[in-house]
Design a protein around this motif. Structure first.
Motif, PDB file in Angstrom:
ATOM      1  N   LEU A 129     -11.144  12.150   8.705  1.00 63.46           N
ATOM      2  CA  LEU A 129     -11.312  11.881   7.271  1.00 63.46           C
ATOM      3  C   LEU A 129     -12.430  12.737   6.683  1.00 63.46           C
ATOM      4  O   LEU A 129     -12.241  13.412   5.673  1.00 63.46           O
ATOM      5  CB  LEU A 129     -11.609  10.398   7.023  1.00 63.46           C
ATOM      6  CG  LEU A 129     -10.425   9.448   6.968  1.00 63.46           C
ATOM      7  CD1 LEU A 129     -10.897   8.001   6.922  1.00 63.46           C
ATOM      8  CD2 LEU A 129      -9.531   9.744   5.807  1.00 63.46           C
ATOM      9  N   SER A 130     -13.581  12.722   7.313  1.00 67.23           N
ATOM     10  CA  SER A 130     -14.699  13.526   6.795  1.00 67.23           C
ATOM     11  C   SER A 130     -14.425  15.014   6.962  1.00 67.23           C
ATOM     12  O   SER A 130     -14.819  15.818   6.112  1.00 67.23           O
ATOM     13  CB  SER A 130     -16.021  13.123   7.435  1.00 67.23           C
ATOM     14  OG  SER A 130     -15.985  13.306   8.820  1.00 67.23           O
ATOM     15  N   ASN A 133     -12.122  15.811   4.072  1.00 67.92           N
ATOM     16  CA  ASN A 133     -12.807  15.670   2.787  1.00 67.92           C
ATOM     17  C   ASN A 133     -13.862  16.752   2.562  1.00 67.92           C
ATOM     18  O   ASN A 133     -14.111  17.152   1.423  1.00 67.92           O
ATOM     19  CB  ASN A 133     -13.416  14.279   2.653  1.00 67.92           C
ATOM     20  CG  ASN A 133     -12.340  13.214   2.523  1.00 67.92           C
ATOM     21  OD1 ASN A 133     -11.205  13.497   2.151  1.00 67.92           O
ATOM     22  ND2 ASN A 133     -12.681  11.989   2.861  1.00 67.92           N
ATOM     23  N   SER A 140      -9.776  14.013  -1.971  1.00 62.62           N
ATOM     24  CA  SER A 140     -10.378  13.310  -0.839  1.00 62.62           C
ATOM     25  C   SER A 140      -9.319  12.368  -0.274  1.00 62.62           C
ATOM     26  O   SER A 140      -8.470  11.861  -0.996  1.00 62.62           O
ATOM     27  CB  SER A 140     -11.631  12.535  -1.266  1.00 62.62           C
ATOM     28  OG  SER A 140     -11.312  11.551  -2.212  1.00 62.62           O
ATOM     29  N   GLU A 142      -8.495   8.922   1.408  1.00 59.54           N
ATOM     30  CA  GLU A 142      -9.069   7.580   1.518  1.00 59.54           C
ATOM     31  C   GLU A 142      -7.981   6.617   1.978  1.00 59.54           C
ATOM     32  O   GLU A 142      -6.810   6.813   1.691  1.00 59.54           O
ATOM     33  CB  GLU A 142      -9.625   7.122   0.164  1.00 59.54           C
ATOM     34  CG  GLU A 142     -10.725   8.018  -0.366  1.00 59.54           C
ATOM     35  CD  GLU A 142     -11.220   7.615  -1.751  1.00 59.54           C
ATOM     36  OE1 GLU A 142     -10.857   6.519  -2.239  1.00 59.54           O
ATOM     37  OE2 GLU A 142     -11.969   8.407  -2.344  1.00 59.54           O
ATOM     38  N   LYS A 143      -8.399   5.573   2.679  1.00 60.92           N
ATOM     39  CA  LYS A 143      -7.458   4.538   3.104  1.00 60.92           C
ATOM     40  C   LYS A 143      -7.715   3.273   2.291  1.00 60.92           C
ATOM     41  O   LYS A 143      -8.866   2.912   2.046  1.00 60.92           O
ATOM     42  CB  LYS A 143      -7.608   4.255   4.594  1.00 60.92           C
ATOM     43  CG  LYS A 143      -7.127   5.410   5.459  1.00 60.92           C
ATOM     44  CD  LYS A 143      -7.129   5.034   6.913  1.00 60.92           C
ATOM     45  CE  LYS A 143      -6.535   6.138   7.754  1.00 60.92           C
ATOM     46  NZ  LYS A 143      -6.447   5.762   9.158  1.00 60.92           N
ATOM     47  N   ASN A 144      -6.625   2.589   1.921  1.00 69.14           N
ATOM     48  CA  ASN A 144      -6.788   1.343   1.181  1.00 69.14           C
ATOM     49  C   ASN A 144      -7.094   0.201   2.153  1.00 69.14           C
ATOM     50  O   ASN A 144      -7.234   0.415   3.354  1.00 69.14           O
ATOM     51  CB  ASN A 144      -5.561   1.056   0.303  1.00 69.14           C
ATOM     52  CG  ASN A 144      -4.304   0.733   1.088  1.00 69.14           C
ATOM     53  OD1 ASN A 144      -4.339   0.396   2.274  1.00 69.14           O
ATOM     54  ND2 ASN A 144      -3.165   0.827   0.413  1.00 69.14           N
ATOM     55  N   SER A 159      -4.561   8.893  -7.928  1.00 62.16           N
ATOM     56  CA  SER A 159      -4.155   8.631  -6.553  1.00 62.16           C
ATOM     57  C   SER A 159      -2.751   9.171  -6.296  1.00 62.16           C
ATOM     58  O   SER A 159      -1.860   9.035  -7.139  1.00 62.16           O
ATOM     59  CB  SER A 159      -4.184   7.125  -6.296  1.00 62.16           C
ATOM     60  OG  SER A 159      -3.788   6.843  -4.985  1.00 62.16           O
TER      61      SER A 159
END
Length: 178
Positions: A129-130, A133, A140, A142-144, A159
């Protein structure tokens, strides 16, 4: 809707004894097993079908928010018209990349969307993820709260659907906006 799955072929061959008794019966219909076993490359066909089922599952999971394990409900169809998965009468369209390192399958609710889906391949790390990003200029990842990924615009916070898959050395992120 979209989904994807990637299979590291080296890792799969080391960790899965798919020829053991009962293995194929748990995952594949009789027709799928026949196609696997009569294929010129049974192992590739097996992992292609598995990745098709997994990619299609991600669409159904996103639509229903239900987690379940029932691979035989996802029926792979491979013919001259293309590759598809039938889940309880719902047809999911499939596009796959097969090379010596991995099989990567993208699933979409419509065939039109398959041509517009963009893919980013990364090394599979715990910090993906990082990693994504920090290198992406526009989005970016992102996960919900349900762990489902989305791409968020860095300019307007809009989104967009995304799907992430990783196995062994490989990681794939797909979206219509990458």
């Amino acid at each position: 809707m979209l989904g994807n799955d990637i299979v590291d072929l080296q890792k799969a061959s080391l960790e899965s004894n798919w020829r053991r008794k009962g293995y194929l019966d748990k995952l594949f219909s009789a027709q799928e097993q026949q196609q696997i076993l009569t294929s010129t490359n049974p192992e590739t066909t097996l992992w292609l079908f598995w990745s098709m089922k997994e990619a299609a599952y991600k669409i159904i999971n996103r639509e229903t928010s239900e987690r379940f394990y029932s691979p035989k409900k996802f029926v792979c169809i491979s013919n001259t018209a293309g590759n598809f998965v039938d889940f309880e009468g719902k047809i999911i369209h499939i596009k796959s990349v097969i090379n010596q390192n991995f099989i990567h399958t993208i699933a979409s609710s419509t065939s039109e969307n398959l041509s517009s889906i963009q893919t980013t391949y990364l090394e599979n790390t715990s910090n993906y993820l990082s990693d994504f990003n920090s290198t992406s200029l526009n989005y970016s990842l992102e996960k919900n709260s349900n762990g489902i990924p989305n791409l968020i615009s860095k300019t307007n916070r809009e989104s967009h659907l995304a799907s992430v898959s990783h196995h062994g050395k490989y990681l794939a992120i797909v979206s219509s906006v990458l």
